[in-house]
Design an enzyme around this catalytic site. Structure first.
Site, PDB file in Angstrom:
ATOM      1  N   THR A 200      15.288  63.336 -50.227  1.00 22.58           N
ATOM      2  CA  THR A 200      13.900  63.497 -49.800  1.00 22.58           C
ATOM      3  C   THR A 200      13.336  64.885 -50.114  1.00 22.58           C
ATOM      4  O   THR A 200      14.061  65.791 -50.483  1.00 22.58           O
ATOM      5  CB  THR A 200      13.778  63.164 -48.282  1.00 22.58           C
ATOM      6  OG1 THR A 200      14.389  61.904 -48.039  1.00 22.58           O
ATOM      7  CG2 THR A 200      12.384  63.122 -47.783  1.00 22.58           C
TER       8      THR A 200
ATOM      9  N   GLY B 225      17.698  63.194 -44.952  1.00 24.74           N
ATOM     10  CA  GLY B 225      18.146  61.968 -44.279  1.00 24.74           C
ATOM     11  C   GLY B 225      17.984  62.121 -42.776  1.00 24.74           C
ATOM     12  O   GLY B 225      17.002  62.693 -42.294  1.00 24.74           O
TER      13      GLY B 225
HETATM   14  N1  GLY Z   1      15.392  57.840 -46.582  1.00 24.51           N
HETATM   15  C1  GLY Z   1      15.364  58.902 -45.686  1.00 24.51           C
HETATM   16  C2  GLY Z   1      14.531  58.621 -44.491  1.00 24.51           C
HETATM   17  O1  GLY Z   1      13.614  57.858 -44.603  1.00 24.51           O
HETATM   18  O2  GLY Z   1      14.775  59.102 -43.439  1.00 24.51           O
END
Ligand code: GLY
Length: 609
Positions: free
Chosen positions: A422, A510
């Site tokens: 992210t 994450g």
């Molecule tokens: N894929 C990372 C989140 O949405 O937290």
């Protein structure tokens, strides 16, 4: 994705794997090829903290931050600059976010004094159901097999988010704000250590998909540090979005190619991966959702964040509320605690928030957001807190039912999967608007699948669903479902004081996003740190079972003190990569980005002073 060995099992024939199954350190480094047009912005320095006026941008990359600053300088507002910066980040850090992913956009409008949100989360196909990730014997499918497959890909929400953000809050066209990103993709950027390492870490799985390998493993290996990474296909995709609007993706040829690739991924000879279920109807049906932000009060500040399908806003508020409850119970303030005492409090609050998040939060009706973010619920939950001893993990979830006299405990659940990924950016403009935007394609490198001819990586966001219920007999709000959005941890947050922006923050990472953002907010608001220090301090991420600490905690007296209280720490080199803006006055800001982690980010203001 730092364990490429786990995907070797997908390669059924020797050729591709044999070529790239070298340990990362053994991969050959070709001399950089600097032929062709000069790359964009390659001389820009990385500055982690900058104070001044005219507007501010903080992102993970100086080329991207400069794009945002240029938009502000040319009269664009925070929404214009945020979209332009996001598109540029997707060109220079394409493994973290992009056209093929989704995210959450949180905006403060100075005129109305209102915080609003755009949920651009990826969405599951209409054919999805609770057992879609189970084998015929009822056991969950192998996680990495699903990651590197069409089955993990949700309908992207990022282009729709950009369009919606500009329509609602911007002054510039999509055509204009995507232009710099198109140029970066076409001319390229200089590869740094972090990008090179990310490519090496993903090399085995990128080699599964020839369209991906052609871009990121030219000639069979990653572009070396100092070389230029170009992506003309991505430039074409940006051009298509600029000239045809987002319908190019949602109802046009880009979308048709995306669906074709998801349903039948083009793989290297001898490689098979699970096919996806997306249809053109799923893609055409995509819409952003607009929900009220989460809101809680914390020591005279108003904390706003992202409601479901993210758990970020709820969990950050709950952690801050719990810290306040612990103050009440102990008669001590967070500010007067030693670092180890503070991290003990923070760990206990985070673990409790994760217990509740795992039980109660997902893209389902009836999530008790208001109760979970209430001080009364935190006060009840705080009855389990011991200032001298860590609670046994997993901590039971609570009962956010509005009745908070007793010290109630629910059951426990096991931990869901969580990875690192992210990107996050924050922007402020001279009219007083601020934006915090967190966007992703899930893992670094997403599904590993590039849509042939269009140059962007597809997300693997649907692996954020729980493949199977976390505990027998306990309802799980995050199972897959038709048209459902997987639960996220993204936590773009805006803190107001007296109705005006005080702190704007977000982070990748994450599930560690929640603890990082809570640590940044608590760092500034509770601990009184300057914003740059709050972004830089060593981090602890406690998630009700997994308790990870960076080296400056793990290997020091602070770690020893935490262990003496019963904390079971795991070493993690890097937790989060935050961006934040502290509003010093309506026309002066301190922008802060990561000084060290992942090579450092970039904070800029229009007029440094
Ligand atoms: N894929 C990372 C989140 O949405 O937290």
């Amino acid at each position: 994705m730092r364990t490429p060995a786990t995907v070797l099992a997908l390669v059924t024939a020797g050729g591709v794997a044999a070529a790239l199954a070298l340990p990362a350190s053994a991969a050959p480094q070709a001399p950089p090829d600097r032929t062709g047009p000069p790359p964009v912005g390659h001389e820009l320095p990385k500055v982690p903290v900058m104070t001044g006026g005219g507007g501010a941008v903080a992102s993970v990359d100086p080329v991207a931050s400069q794009v945002g600053i240029d938009v502000l300088r040319r009269g664009g507002n925070a929404a214009d600059a945020a979209v332009a910066t996001a598109a540029a980040v997707a060109a220079v850090e394409p493994y973290s976010s992009g056209i093929g992913g989704g995210g959450f956009f949180v905006h403060y409008d100075a005129r109305s004094k209102k915080v609003t949100t755009i949920d651009g989360r990826e969405t599951a196909p209409a054919t999805f159901h609770e057992k879609v990730f189970l084998r015929s014997d009822g056991t969950p499918m192998d996680f990495n097999t699903v990651v590197n497959s069409g089955l993990s890909v949700g309908v992207p929400g990022t282009p729709a988010t950009w369009e919606a953000a500009l329509r609602s809050h911007g002054t510039m066209s999509l055509n204009r704000v995507l232009k710099p990103a198109e140029e970066i993709a076409r001319k390229g950027f200089v590869v740094d250590e972090t990008f090179h390492q990310d490519t090496l870490d993903n090399a085995t799985r990128f080699a599964l998909f020839p369209a991906t390998a052609a871009i990121y493993l030219p000639g069979g290996s990653p572009v070396p540090v100092g070389g230029i990474q170009r992506n003309p296909d991505l430039a074409k995709a940006y051009r298509e979005l600029r000239t045809h609007g987002t319908k190019a993706l949602y109802t046009g040829r880009m979308g048709r190619d995306l669906v074709k690739e998801v349903r039948n991924p083009s793989t290297a000879p001898g490689v098979t991966v699970p096919k996806g279920q997306l249809t053109t109807a799923d893609v055409a049906a995509y819409t952003v959702r607009r929900k009220a932000p989460t809101h809680s009060e914390h020591k005279g500040f108003d904390v706003y964040g992202m409601d479901t399908p993210s758990s970020g806003g709820i969990a950050v508020s709950q952690i801050l509320n719990l810290l306040e409850s612990f103050e009440q119970r102990t008669g001590r303030t967070v500010k007067e605690l030693s670092e180890a005492e503070y991290l003990h409090w923070f760990s206990e609050a985070s673990a409790m928030a994760f217990a509740d998040r795992n039980r109660w939060v997902g893209d389902v009706p009836g999530v008790p957001t208001r109760e979970l973010t209430s001080q009364a619920f935190a006060d009840e939950r705080a009855c389990l807190f011991d200032p001298n001893r860590a609670q046994l993990r997993p901590i039971p979830f609570g009962s956010p039912d509005g009745s908070y006299a007793a010290c109630s405990r629910g059951g426990t659940t096991r931990l869901p999967h969580d990875g690192q990924s992210t990107t996050s950016l924050t922007v402020a403009d001279r009219w007083g608007d601020v934006v915090t935007y967190t966007l992703t394609i899930e893992q670094y490198g997403g599904s590993g699948i590039v849509v042939p001819g269009w140059g962007f990586l597809l997300n693997n966001e649907l692996t954020d669903f729980n493949f199977a219920p976390l505990a027998p007999g306990v309802p799980d709000p995050n199972l897959p479902g038709p048209g459902k959005r997987p639960r996220s941890s993204m936590a773009p947050s805006i803190v107001l004081k007296g109705g005006k922006p005080y702190l704007t923050a977000g982070s990748p990472g994450g599930a560690t996003i929640i603890t990082t953002v809570a640590q940044v907010v608590a760092g500034v608001v509770d601990r009184g740190l300057p914003v740059g220090d709050a972004v830089a301090v060593p981090r602890l991420s406690s998630r009700n079972g997994t308790e990870e600490a960076e080296d400056a905690i793990f290997t020091t007296a602070i770690g020893a003190e935490l262990r003496a209280k019963g904390h079971v720490l795991r070493q993690r080199p890097v937790i989060g990569n935050a961006t934040a803006i502290r509003s010093l006055s309506p026309s002066r800001w301190t922008a802060a980005a990561e000084p060290v982690r992942r090579g450092g980010g970039s904070a800029m203001v229009v007029h440094p002073r």
